[in-house]
Design a protein around this motif. Structure first.
Motif, PDB file in Angstrom:
ATOM      1  N   SER A  21       0.794  -1.110  -0.048  1.00  0.00           N
ATOM      2  CA  SER A  21       0.202   0.057  -0.015  1.00  0.00           C
ATOM      3  C   SER A  21       0.947   1.255  -0.051  1.00  0.00           C
ATOM      4  CB  SER A  21      -0.832  -0.064   1.217  1.00  0.00           C
ATOM      5  OG  SER A  21      -1.757  -1.221   1.135  1.00  0.00           O
ATOM      6  N   CYS A  22       0.394   2.193  -0.622  1.00  0.00           N
ATOM      7  CA  CYS A  22       1.038   3.436  -0.492  1.00  0.00           C
ATOM      8  C   CYS A  22       0.247   4.663  -0.081  1.00  0.00           C
ATOM      9  CB  CYS A  22       1.574   3.815  -1.911  1.00  0.00           C
ATOM     10  SG  CYS A  22       2.404   5.550  -1.939  1.00  0.00           S
ATOM     11  N   ALA A  23       0.322   5.054   0.952  1.00  0.00           N
ATOM     12  CA  ALA A  23      -0.621   6.241   1.423  1.00  0.00           C
ATOM     13  C   ALA A  23      -0.283   7.691   1.073  1.00  0.00           C
ATOM     14  CB  ALA A  23      -0.623   6.155   2.876  1.00  0.00           C
ATOM     15  N   ALA A  24      -1.146   8.455   0.644  1.00  0.00           N
ATOM     16  CA  ALA A  24      -0.949   9.933   0.517  1.00  0.00           C
ATOM     17  C   ALA A  24      -1.870  10.903   1.039  1.00  0.00           C
ATOM     18  CB  ALA A  24      -0.774  10.012  -1.123  1.00  0.00           C
ATOM     19  N   SER A  25      -1.640  12.065   0.855  1.00  0.00           N
ATOM     20  CA  SER A  25      -2.500  13.074   1.391  1.00  0.00           C
ATOM     21  C   SER A  25      -3.606  13.270   0.124  1.00  0.00           C
ATOM     22  CB  SER A  25      -1.984  14.465   1.279  1.00  0.00           C
ATOM     23  OG  SER A  25      -1.498  15.016  -0.001  1.00  0.00           O
ATOM     24  N   ARG A  27      -5.020  15.544  -1.220  1.00  0.00           N
ATOM     25  CA  ARG A  27      -4.342  16.661  -2.453  1.00  0.00           C
ATOM     26  C   ARG A  27      -3.527  15.863  -3.517  1.00  0.00           C
ATOM     27  NH1 ARG A  27      -0.204  20.147  -2.622  1.00  0.00           N
ATOM     28  NH2 ARG A  27      -0.610  21.891  -4.072  1.00  0.00           N
ATOM     29  N   ALA A  28      -2.712  15.130  -2.749  1.00  0.00           N
ATOM     30  CA  ALA A  28      -1.598  14.446  -3.681  1.00  0.00           C
ATOM     31  C   ALA A  28      -2.409  13.337  -4.368  1.00  0.00           C
ATOM     32  CB  ALA A  28      -0.588  13.890  -3.025  1.00  0.00           C
ATOM     33  N   PHE A  29      -3.218  12.675  -3.648  1.00  0.00           N
ATOM     34  CA  PHE A  29      -3.708  11.564  -4.229  1.00  0.00           C
ATOM     35  C   PHE A  29      -4.788  11.876  -5.402  1.00  0.00           C
ATOM     36  CE2 PHE A  29      -7.229   8.070  -4.377  1.00  0.00           C
ATOM     37  CZ  PHE A  29      -6.318   6.901  -4.517  1.00  0.00           C
ATOM     38  N   SER A  30      -5.357  12.760  -5.305  1.00  0.00           N
ATOM     39  CA  SER A  30      -6.559  13.221  -6.339  1.00  0.00           C
ATOM     40  C   SER A  30      -5.645  13.864  -7.637  1.00  0.00           C
ATOM     41  CB  SER A  30      -7.430  14.384  -5.773  1.00  0.00           C
ATOM     42  OG  SER A  30      -6.931  15.478  -5.454  1.00  0.00           O
ATOM     43  N   MET A  31      -4.681  14.505  -7.283  1.00  0.00           N
ATOM     44  CA  MET A  31      -3.758  15.414  -8.332  1.00  0.00           C
ATOM     45  C   MET A  31      -2.985  14.639  -9.166  1.00  0.00           C
ATOM     46  SD  MET A  31      -1.454  18.547  -7.586  1.00  0.00           S
ATOM     47  CE  MET A  31      -2.850  19.590  -6.678  1.00  0.00           C
ATOM     48  N   TYR A  32      -2.246  13.534  -8.737  1.00  0.00           N
ATOM     49  CA  TYR A  32      -1.244  12.615  -9.311  1.00  0.00           C
ATOM     50  C   TYR A  32      -1.533  11.426  -9.800  1.00  0.00           C
ATOM     51  CZ  TYR A  32       1.799  16.572  -7.615  1.00  0.00           C
ATOM     52  OH  TYR A  32       2.325  17.730  -7.358  1.00  0.00           O
ATOM     53  N   ALA A  33      -1.058  11.047 -10.981  1.00  0.00           N
ATOM     54  CA  ALA A  33      -0.982   9.498 -11.253  1.00  0.00           C
ATOM     55  C   ALA A  33      -0.061   9.030 -10.576  1.00  0.00           C
ATOM     56  CB  ALA A  33      -0.332   9.342 -12.745  1.00  0.00           C
ATOM     57  N   MET A  34      -0.171   7.826 -10.114  1.00  0.00           N
ATOM     58  CA  MET A  34       0.841   6.932  -9.236  1.00  0.00           C
ATOM     59  C   MET A  34       1.309   5.737  -9.546  1.00  0.00           C
ATOM     60  SD  MET A  34      -0.975   8.043  -5.614  1.00  0.00           S
ATOM     61  CE  MET A  34       0.399   7.815  -4.664  1.00  0.00           C
ATOM     62  N   SER A  71      -4.079  -0.595  -7.986  1.00  0.00           N
ATOM     63  CA  SER A  71      -5.615   0.016  -7.720  1.00  0.00           C
ATOM     64  C   SER A  71      -5.543   1.187  -6.926  1.00  0.00           C
ATOM     65  CB  SER A  71      -6.529  -0.851  -7.102  1.00  0.00           C
ATOM     66  OG  SER A  71      -6.184  -1.330  -6.007  1.00  0.00           O
ATOM     67  N   ARG A  72      -6.608   1.882  -6.990  1.00  0.00           N
ATOM     68  CA  ARG A  72      -6.596   3.097  -6.112  1.00  0.00           C
ATOM     69  C   ARG A  72      -7.941   3.115  -5.341  1.00  0.00           C
ATOM     70  NH1 ARG A  72      -3.726   7.875  -9.010  1.00  0.00           N
ATOM     71  NH2 ARG A  72      -4.682   9.280  -7.478  1.00  0.00           N
ATOM     72  N   ASP A  73      -7.942   3.663  -3.993  1.00  0.00           N
ATOM     73  CA  ASP A  73      -8.973   3.401  -3.015  1.00  0.00           C
ATOM     74  C   ASP A  73      -9.066   4.997  -2.748  1.00  0.00           C
ATOM     75  OD1 ASP A  73     -10.654   3.294  -1.109  1.00  0.00           O
ATOM     76  OD2 ASP A  73     -10.093   1.617  -0.441  1.00  0.00           O
ATOM     77  N   SER A  74     -10.209   5.799  -3.338  1.00  0.00           N
ATOM     78  CA  SER A  74     -10.280   7.124  -2.969  1.00  0.00           C
ATOM     79  C   SER A  74     -10.867   7.351  -1.437  1.00  0.00           C
ATOM     80  CB  SER A  74     -11.059   7.750  -3.995  1.00  0.00           C
ATOM     81  OG  SER A  74     -12.480   7.167  -4.024  1.00  0.00           O
ATOM     82  N   ALA A  75     -11.312   6.577  -0.937  1.00  0.00           N
ATOM     83  CA  ALA A  75     -11.866   6.654   0.500  1.00  0.00           C
ATOM     84  C   ALA A  75     -10.674   6.740   1.354  1.00  0.00           C
ATOM     85  CB  ALA A  75     -12.934   5.538   0.755  1.00  0.00           C
ATOM     86  N   LYS A  76      -9.783   6.146   0.970  1.00  0.00           N
ATOM     87  CA  LYS A  76      -8.696   5.795   1.922  1.00  0.00           C
ATOM     88  C   LYS A  76      -7.392   6.791   1.392  1.00  0.00           C
ATOM     89  CE  LYS A  76      -9.974   1.204   3.685  1.00  0.00           C
ATOM     90  NZ  LYS A  76      -9.233  -0.197   3.848  1.00  0.00           N
ATOM     91  N   ASN A  77      -7.379   7.072   0.154  1.00  0.00           N
ATOM     92  CA  ASN A  77      -6.346   7.946  -0.234  1.00  0.00           C
ATOM     93  C   ASN A  77      -4.911   7.047  -0.387  1.00  0.00           C
ATOM     94  OD1 ASN A  77      -7.682  10.358  -0.466  1.00  0.00           O
ATOM     95  ND2 ASN A  77      -7.047  10.912   1.533  1.00  0.00           N
TER      96      ASN A  77
END
Length: 122
Positions: A21-25, A27-34, A71-77
């Motif tokens: 898992s990779c946790a981000a803020s 703001r960062a999660f919504s703004m960037y491809a990862m 995968s990405r989980d927006s609820a958990k950033n």
């Protein structure tokens, strides 16, 4: 300053599974491809998988296609990497990274986590 924190690394037998898992803020999660990169001892850092900001597009290295899922989980950033059918050759430090644009080149990524060790026993 964007901070990325990886977790989930460890020791696993060949053929087994592990989930990183990779946790981000938010703001960062919504703004960037990862993406995920890995580096084995004495080897060059290489691309593993990446996912776009919002539309779910993904890229995978040929060596992990069919075995790994990003995968990405927006609820958990959080971005995750589900790794199945692990091989000894998958042993490496795995790094989470963020990029303005979706891509596979290391130079595209502006922010990096500290890495998490994945060791696959033979």
């Amino acid at each position: 300053q964007v901070r990325l924190v990886e977790s989930g690394g460890g020791l696993v037998q060949a053929g087994g599974s592990l989930r990183l898992s990779c946790a981000a803020s938010a703001r960062a999660f919504s703004m960037y491809a990862m993406g995920w990169f890995r580096q084995a001892p004495g080897k060059e850092r290489e691309f593993v998988a990446a996912i776009s900001r919002s539309d779910g597009r993904t890229y995978y290295a040929e060596s992990v296609k069919g075995r790994f899922t990003v995968s990405r989980d927006s609820a958990k950033n959080t971005m995750s990497l589900q790794m199945n059918s692990l091989k000894f050759e998958d042993t490496a430090v795995y790094y989470c990274a963020a990029s303005w644009l979706l891509g596979t080149a290391m130079r595209q990524y502006d922010y990096w986590g500290q890495g998490t060790q994945v060791t696959v026993s033979s």
